[in-house]
Write an enzyme that holds these catalytic residues in place. Structure first.
Site, mmCIF file in Angstrom:
data_model
loop_
_atom_site.group_PDB
_atom_site.id
_atom_site.type_symbol
_atom_site.label_atom_id
_atom_site.label_comp_id
_atom_site.label_asym_id
_atom_site.label_seq_id
_atom_site.Cartn_x
_atom_site.Cartn_y
_atom_site.Cartn_z
ATOM 1 N N SER A 46 0.813 -1.215 0.000
ATOM 2 C CA SER A 46 0.000 0.000 0.000
ATOM 3 C C SER A 46 0.847 1.267 0.000
ATOM 4 O O SER A 46 0.529 2.230 -0.692
ATOM 5 C CB SER A 46 -0.970 0.000 1.178
ATOM 6 O OG SER A 46 -0.282 -0.162 2.398
ATOM 7 N N GLU A 47 1.928 1.300 0.792
ATOM 8 C CA GLU A 47 2.854 2.431 0.767
ATOM 9 C C GLU A 47 4.276 1.963 0.992
ATOM 10 O O GLU A 47 4.506 0.968 1.693
ATOM 11 C CB GLU A 47 2.511 3.489 1.840
ATOM 12 C CG GLU A 47 1.429 4.467 1.449
ATOM 13 C CD GLU A 47 0.053 3.990 1.852
ATOM 14 O OE1 GLU A 47 -0.944 4.618 1.432
ATOM 15 O OE2 GLU A 47 -0.023 2.991 2.597
ATOM 16 N N THR A 48 5.204 2.701 0.402
ATOM 17 C CA THR A 48 6.628 2.496 0.634
ATOM 18 C C THR A 48 7.213 3.793 1.178
ATOM 19 O O THR A 48 6.937 4.882 0.649
ATOM 20 C CB THR A 48 7.353 2.090 -0.661
ATOM 21 O OG1 THR A 48 6.869 0.805 -1.084
ATOM 22 C CG2 THR A 48 8.857 2.009 -0.470
#
Length: 299
Positions: A46-48
């Site tokens: 979903s996020e890095t």
């Protein structure tokens, strides 16, 4: 071509393959926006979080979903600091992190629990069409109206806005079958990143609420455990007077219906803070195309 270390760290969990996986790139100072976006797209979580140096804080984090940069991400902040602590790069204690919403406080406890402050909360109560909202979530509108008088629907943010939707019972929340297009359209009308649906009916006896988060506009059909939304919800609960005696700390459970259970600790007093642990599940290296390789970076 360049090689770069990248990890998957499961936030709000103490065991791997639980909680919410975030990408972490610990040395990202010289990566361009296009390179960071390409790495986030390839990691496909979903996020890095990309760790960079900062002139105003102990470090800078930038966050990319598979499709775009986002201003703040709670679970990726927890994940990045869990890795930095576990690797010995930072010691327990208080520090700061620069984000697109400003400089936030971070505290690392001796047991590895990471606490992060969030931006000053904003809360706006709204009067939605319950039939439309129920159809978008795949939940009987009666399950939303049932709690609407005491827990109104609102848009809340501590850095990333979410449409907060109380649901009467866990059974109804568990059976949600959201329509991604309808969720994206509805959230977009209120300037929200997604919908955070929750109920005070929980699986664990010590939990305050159970939540599910849907953010298709960020390329996330359903997010396992959502730190920014949890912080916003904590501020919302204080604003609407959800408890006669507001608790000093709350526990939000999430991710069970994705087989990635996680727990977020939330404090919403004079400031909003969220806390949790993180555990590395994957550690490797990426080969990163040069900026000149436009066809690869923009694929």
């Amino acid at each position: 071509m360049d090689t770069r270390r990248a990890l998957l760290v499961d936030a709000f969990a103490t065991e791997p393959l639980a909680g919410n996986a975030a990408g972490v790139v610990p040395e990202a100072d010289d990566l361009s926006d296009a390179q960071m976006q390409a790495i986030a797209r390839e990691l496909a979580v979903s996020e890095t979080a990309f760790v960079r140096s900062s002139a105003t804080a102990d470090r800078r984090l930038r966050y990319f979903s598979p499709t775009q940069e986002v201003d703040l991400c709670g679970h990726a902040t927890i994940a990045a600091h869990a890795h930095l602590h576990d690797s010995g790069a930072i010691d327990p204690g208080e520090g700061t992190v620069g984000t697109n919403v400003g400089v936030l406080d971070v505290e690392i406890e001796a047991d590895g629990t990471i606490w992060m402050s969030q931006d000053r909360p904003t809360i706006e109560r709204i009067s939605p069409d319950y039939n439309r909202l129920g159809a978008a979530l795949g939940i009987d509108p009666a399950a939303l109206r049932d709690v609407g008088a005491d827990a109104p629907i609102a848009v809340a943010s501590t850095g990333l806005p979410f449409l907060l939707v109380p649901v009467n019972f866990l059974e109804n929340l568990s059976q949600a079958s959201p329509a991604a297009g309808a969720i994206e359209e509805l959230a977009g009308e209120y300037g929200a990143a997604g919908v955070y649906a929750f109920t005070f009916d929980t699986l664990e006896g010590d939990a305050t609420l159970h939540a599910r988060a849907f953010a298709p506009s960020l390329g996330i059909a359903e997010d396992p455990v959502t730190g920014t939304a949890a912080g916003a919800c904590g501020a919302y609960l204080r604003e609407v007077g959800a408890f006669d005696d507001f608790p000093a700390e709350m526990v939000f459970e999430q991710g069970h219906f994705l087989d990635r259970p996680g727990r977020i600790r939330v404090k919403a007093t004079t400031e909003v803070r969220i806390g949790g642990r993180g555990v590395t599940s994957l550690d490797g290296t990426f080969t990163v195309p040069d900026d000149e390789d436009d066809d690869i970076l923009e694929a």
